[in-house]
Design an enzyme around this catalytic site. Structure first.
Site, PDB file in Angstrom:
ATOM      1  N   ARG A  16      -4.371  10.919   4.913  1.00 11.36           N
ATOM      2  CA  ARG A  16      -3.271  11.885   4.913  1.00 11.36           C
ATOM      3  C   ARG A  16      -2.415  11.777   3.654  1.00 11.36           C
ATOM      4  NH1 ARG A  16      -0.921  14.486   8.489  1.00 11.36           N
ATOM      5  NH2 ARG A  16       1.024  13.944   7.472  1.00 11.36           N
ATOM      6  N   CYS A  38      -3.980  13.156  13.032  1.00  8.42           N
ATOM      7  CA  CYS A  38      -4.443  11.786  12.847  1.00  8.42           C
ATOM      8  C   CYS A  38      -4.208  11.039  14.135  1.00  8.42           C
ATOM      9  CB  CYS A  38      -3.750  11.122  11.675  1.00  8.42           C
ATOM     10  SG  CYS A  38      -2.179  10.422  12.085  1.00  8.42           S
ATOM     11  N   ASP A  65       5.682   0.786  11.761  1.00  9.99           N
ATOM     12  CA  ASP A  65       4.460   0.102  11.338  1.00  9.99           C
ATOM     13  C   ASP A  65       4.394  -1.355  11.813  1.00  9.99           C
ATOM     14  OD1 ASP A  65       3.599   2.413  10.178  1.00  9.99           O
ATOM     15  OD2 ASP A  65       3.843   1.768   8.108  1.00  9.99           O
ATOM     16  N   LEU A 105       9.224   7.421  16.381  1.00  6.00           N
ATOM     17  CA  LEU A 105       8.786   8.213  15.224  1.00  6.00           C
ATOM     18  C   LEU A 105       7.495   8.990  15.456  1.00  6.00           C
ATOM     19  CD1 LEU A 105       9.674   5.957  12.186  1.00  6.00           C
ATOM     20  CD2 LEU A 105      10.746   8.060  12.894  1.00  6.00           C
ATOM     21  N   ARG A 158      -8.405  -0.229   5.474  1.00  4.52           N
ATOM     22  CA  ARG A 158      -7.632   0.785   4.757  1.00  4.52           C
ATOM     23  C   ARG A 158      -6.343   0.199   4.183  1.00  4.52           C
ATOM     24  NH1 ARG A 158      -5.864   5.151   8.342  1.00  4.52           N
ATOM     25  NH2 ARG A 158      -4.584   5.355   6.519  1.00  4.52           N
ATOM     26  N   LYS A 192       0.841  -1.216   0.000  1.00  5.56           N
ATOM     27  CA  LYS A 192       0.000   0.000   0.000  1.00  5.56           C
ATOM     28  C   LYS A 192       0.871   1.259   0.000  1.00  5.56           C
ATOM     29  CE  LYS A 192      -1.553   1.623   4.005  1.00  5.56           C
ATOM     30  NZ  LYS A 192      -1.268   3.036   4.291  1.00  5.56           N
ATOM     31  N   ASN A 193       1.890   1.274   0.841  1.00  2.31           N
ATOM     32  CA  ASN A 193       2.690   2.495   0.971  1.00  2.31           C
ATOM     33  C   ASN A 193       3.613   2.745  -0.219  1.00  2.31           C
ATOM     34  OD1 ASN A 193       1.449   3.046   3.336  1.00  2.31           O
ATOM     35  ND2 ASN A 193       3.227   2.665   4.658  1.00  2.31           N
ATOM     36  N   ARG A 247       1.665  14.667  12.946  1.00  2.00           N
ATOM     37  CA  ARG A 247       2.071  14.433  11.553  1.00  2.00           C
ATOM     38  C   ARG A 247       1.963  15.684  10.667  1.00  2.00           C
ATOM     39  NH1 ARG A 247      -0.226   8.642   9.795  1.00  2.00           N
ATOM     40  NH2 ARG A 247       1.635   8.476   8.530  1.00  2.00           N
ATOM     41  N   PRO A 248       2.811  16.660  10.909  1.00  2.00           N
ATOM     42  CA  PRO A 248       2.781  17.877  10.091  1.00  2.00           C
ATOM     43  C   PRO A 248       3.305  17.638   8.668  1.00  2.00           C
ATOM     44  CG  PRO A 248       4.609  17.939  11.657  1.00  2.00           C
ATOM     45  CD  PRO A 248       3.860  16.672  11.928  1.00  2.00           C
ATOM     46  N   ILE A 249       3.085  18.633   7.801  1.00  2.00           N
ATOM     47  CA  ILE A 249       3.618  18.548   6.423  1.00  2.00           C
ATOM     48  C   ILE A 249       4.566  19.713   6.139  1.00  2.00           C
ATOM     49  CG2 ILE A 249       1.730  17.209   5.386  1.00  2.00           C
ATOM     50  CD1 ILE A 249       0.716  20.019   4.326  1.00  2.00           C
ATOM     51  N   ASP A 250       5.085  20.321   7.230  1.00  2.00           N
ATOM     52  CA  ASP A 250       5.946  21.497   7.071  1.00  2.00           C
ATOM     53  C   ASP A 250       7.154  21.222   6.175  1.00  2.00           C
ATOM     54  OD1 ASP A 250       6.565  19.799   9.308  1.00  2.00           O
ATOM     55  OD2 ASP A 250       8.153  21.195   9.864  1.00  2.00           O
ATOM     56  N   LEU A 251       7.704  20.004   6.239  1.00  2.00           N
ATOM     57  CA  LEU A 251       8.913  19.720   5.454  1.00  2.00           C
ATOM     58  C   LEU A 251       8.589  19.625   3.962  1.00  2.00           C
ATOM     59  CD1 LEU A 251      10.562  17.106   7.852  1.00  2.00           C
ATOM     60  CD2 LEU A 251      10.997  19.564   7.709  1.00  2.00           C
TER      61      LEU A 251
HETATM   62  C1  UD1 Z   1       4.920   6.993   6.162  1.00  3.44           C
HETATM   63  C2  UD1 Z   1       4.043   5.773   6.053  1.00  3.44           C
HETATM   64  C3  UD1 Z   1       3.600   5.300   7.430  1.00  3.44           C
HETATM   65  C4  UD1 Z   1       4.812   5.098   8.331  1.00  3.44           C
HETATM   66  C5  UD1 Z   1       5.699   6.330   8.318  1.00  3.44           C
HETATM   67  C6  UD1 Z   1       7.007   6.124   9.057  1.00  3.44           C
HETATM   68  C7  UD1 Z   1       2.968   6.078   3.917  1.00  3.44           C
HETATM   69  C8  UD1 Z   1       1.704   6.406   3.190  1.00  3.44           C
HETATM   70  N1  UD1 Z   1       2.892   6.122   5.249  1.00  3.44           N
HETATM   71  O1  UD1 Z   1       4.132   8.029   6.755  1.00  3.44           O
HETATM   72  O2  UD1 Z   1       2.899   4.073   7.281  1.00  3.44           O
HETATM   73  O3  UD1 Z   1       4.380   4.851   9.649  1.00  3.44           O
HETATM   74  O4  UD1 Z   1       6.041   6.706   6.978  1.00  3.44           O
HETATM   75  O5  UD1 Z   1       7.716   5.072   8.523  1.00  3.44           O
HETATM   76  O6  UD1 Z   1       3.973   5.753   3.341  1.00  3.44           O
HETATM   77  N2  UD1 Z   1       7.358  14.966   9.976  1.00  3.44           N
HETATM   78  C9  UD1 Z   1       7.457  16.306  10.222  1.00  3.44           C
HETATM   79  N3  UD1 Z   1       7.190  17.176   9.185  1.00  3.44           N
HETATM   80  C10 UD1 Z   1       6.852  16.750   7.937  1.00  3.44           C
HETATM   81  C11 UD1 Z   1       6.763  15.372   7.692  1.00  3.44           C
HETATM   82  C12 UD1 Z   1       7.021  14.491   8.725  1.00  3.44           C
HETATM   83  O7  UD1 Z   1       7.752  16.723  11.331  1.00  3.44           O
HETATM   84  O8  UD1 Z   1       6.621  17.592   7.056  1.00  3.44           O
HETATM   85  C13 UD1 Z   1       7.619  13.988  11.060  1.00  3.44           C
HETATM   86  C14 UD1 Z   1       6.393  13.157  11.436  1.00  3.44           C
HETATM   87  O9  UD1 Z   1       5.546  13.824  12.334  1.00  3.44           O
HETATM   88  C15 UD1 Z   1       7.032  11.909  12.035  1.00  3.44           C
HETATM   89  C16 UD1 Z   1       8.322  11.758  11.201  1.00  3.44           C
HETATM   90  O10 UD1 Z   1       8.572  13.031  10.614  1.00  3.44           O
HETATM   91  O11 UD1 Z   1       7.376  12.129  13.373  1.00  3.44           O
HETATM   92  C17 UD1 Z   1       8.245  10.716  10.110  1.00  3.44           C
HETATM   93  O12 UD1 Z   1       7.058  10.918   9.359  1.00  3.44           O
HETATM   94  P1  UD1 Z   1       6.949  10.541   7.816  1.00  3.44           P
HETATM   95  O13 UD1 Z   1       8.103   9.686   7.421  1.00  3.44           O
HETATM   96  O14 UD1 Z   1       6.686  11.776   7.038  1.00  3.44           O
HETATM   97  O15 UD1 Z   1       5.625   9.637   7.817  1.00  3.44           O
HETATM   98  P2  UD1 Z   1       4.613   9.544   6.636  1.00  3.44           P
HETATM   99  O16 UD1 Z   1       5.347   9.729   5.355  1.00  3.44           O
HETATM  100  O17 UD1 Z   1       3.413  10.382   6.915  1.00  3.44           O
END
Ligand code: UD1
Length: 420
Positions: free
Chosen positions: A92, A116, A307, A329, A399, A22-23, A121-125
């Site tokens: 997300r 969530c 996961d 994480l 899901r 899925k991922n 789980r921000p998207i700032d990066l």
């Molecule tokens: C993906 C996987 C999820 C898995 C996770 C970690 C998918 C669809 N989902 O989620 O199943 O649990 O990787 O292996 O592939 N972070 C920030 N800012 C950002 C982005 C991330 O601070 O802009 C932080 C997150 O809050 C978290 C860490 O970085 O603490 C890792 O998150 P990330 O690798 O982005 O997880 P996802 O890609 O959402």
């Protein structure tokens, strides 16, 4: 609403076929937004998250079919760039349209995904990287508005934290940008590697695949002639079935699996006393006479995956001695603990660390799934517990696990899907 009823304890035997990841499939579906041709993707997992994302692409104007795990996709007709709240709020990973839409059309509007169950789980990066590539980002009325009228420019981007979907989003944006991008501190998960390999096979100049530093020469806005591809096997689904063998004390075989994506998981199962035989595409788990305690720290790939944390927590409740499980994480990924306690597990939580006192007898009870992987941990524990367990709110499971109860039933589990 559906729930699962499981009678335990149960023994399993036989072979289970692992579905596509899925991922991996989620970013690869949004990758097709960069293509100008119609393409075929095989081994597509048929789970709700995939159908949700396909619906989003359909809303944008793409035409597709999904039959027998084969997706045909044509994004040449896409004429809308808005990913609306109704879909993004349910998943997300919809944020993965940001990079491709912005790179192809020079603008897009994507609803903010919000919080969530497993944390903020921000998207700032993701957004910071798009700004470094020349986009102007504003947030208004719950939407990210991203604009780059002249197209995106290659940039030198250092991720503050390793992010899986963040890396995927920026790689896709860089593939259509003007000039060279160097991305540092990238995620190295197999799902990211597959995305990069497909871009390379489709003619994009991309180096450093599988390392934390990727260099990509963009096409300057030109869409790509994309190759057909097959989704890699789901390493988390595979890991969950390995745990099913371990927790029920059964020998089972996984077919269509990549064992090299599961090294950290295999190592922990071996430390717990299980034996795993591998061939090119199968893994067979032989259970331990007596499971041993374990110490797990979740980290980015190739370390132990977050996961798989919930499933190993369930396993640790049966092991001898005290196990320690550290979640590094996500800040709120222990909601399954209180549900496992309802089955009789002895677990203490202290911040990011769970201490599991093993060898506690588990008894069936009503429990509630709280997120995708937590749900599968409850199913695992239920197969080891004495009596009947009802796992409620299994829409989380649907899901991401394809036909979990069907696959477990084929292995001999007493599991039924019922209506509330
Ligand atoms: C993906 C996987 C999820 C898995 C996770 C970690 C998918 C669809 N989902 O989620 O199943 O649990 O990787 O292996 O592939 N972070 C920030 N800012 C950002 C982005 C991330 O601070 O802009 C932080 C997150 O809050 C978290 C860490 O970085 O603490 C890792 O998150 P990330 O690798 O982005 O997880 P996802 O890609 O959402």
């Amino acid at each position: 609403m559906d729930y699962l009823q499981i009678q335990g304890p149960t023994k399993l035997s036989g072979t289970v076929t692992i579905s596509g990841a899925k991922n991996a499939a989620l970013p690869l579906i949004t990758l097709t937004l960069l293509a100008h041709n119609k393409l075929t993707v095989s081994n597509m997992p048929e789970v709700v998250d995939i159908k949700t994302l396909l619906k989003l692409l359909g809303n944008l104007g793409a035409s597709y079919t999904l039959e027998d795990h084969i997706l045909t996709m044509d994004t040449s007709s896409v004429n809308d760039t808005m990913a609306n709240y109704d879909i993004v709020k349910t998943m997300r990973a919809s944020i993965l349209v940001l990079g491709p839409l912005l790179a192809r059309f020079g603008h897009c509007e994507v609803s903010l995904p919000g919080g969530c169950a497993i944390g903020q789980r921000p998207i700032d990066l993701h957004l910071k990287a798009m700004e470094q590539m020349g986009a102007t980002i504003t947030i208004h009325a719950g939407y990210v508005h991203a604009v780059a009228p002249e197209g995106l420019k290659g940039a030198h981007i250092i991720f503050d934290k390793i992010t899986v979907t963040g890396t995927a989003n920026v790689v896709m944006a860089a593939a259509l940008a003007h000039g060279k991008s160097v991305l540092v501190n990238c995620a190295k998960e197999p799902e990211v590697v597959q995305l990069c390999e497909i871009l390379r096979d489709s003619g994009i100049d991309i180096t450093g695949i599988g390392t934390s530093e990727l260099t990509i020469i963009g096409t300057g806005g030109k869409t790509i002639d994309m190759v057909d591809f097959e989704i890699i096997p789901d390493r988390i689904e595979a890991g969950t079935y390995l745990c099913a063998g371990a927790i029920t004390g059964s020998t089972i075989t996984l077919d269509k699996v990549r064992h090299d994506h599961l090294d950290a998981v295999t190592a922990k199962l071996e430390q717990m006393g299980c034996t795993i035989d591998i061939t090119e595409s199968t893994m067979t788990i032989h259970p331990s006479e007596k499971l041993k305690h374990v110490h797990i720290i979740t980290q980015e790939y190739p370390a132990f995956p977050t996961d798989m944390q919930a499933q190993f927590l369930a396993l640790a409740t049966l092991a001898s001695g005290t196990s320690i499980i550290e979640e590094r994480l996500f800040e709120n990924r222990f909601m399954h603990v209180s549900e496992l306690q309802r089955l009789g597990a002895d677990i203490m939580l202290n911040g990011h660390t769970a201490t599991v006192i093993g060898e506690t007898p588990l008894f069936g009870a009503d429990v509630m799934a709280t997120d995708l992987r937590a749900s599968s941990a409850l199913v695992l524990a239920a197969m080891a517990a004495e009596g009947t367990t009802n796992v409620h709110r299994i829409y989380h499971l649907d899901r991401g696990y394809e036909d979990l109860e069907g696959k477990l039933r084929l292995l001999g589990a007493k599991i039924e899907r019922l209506k509330e």
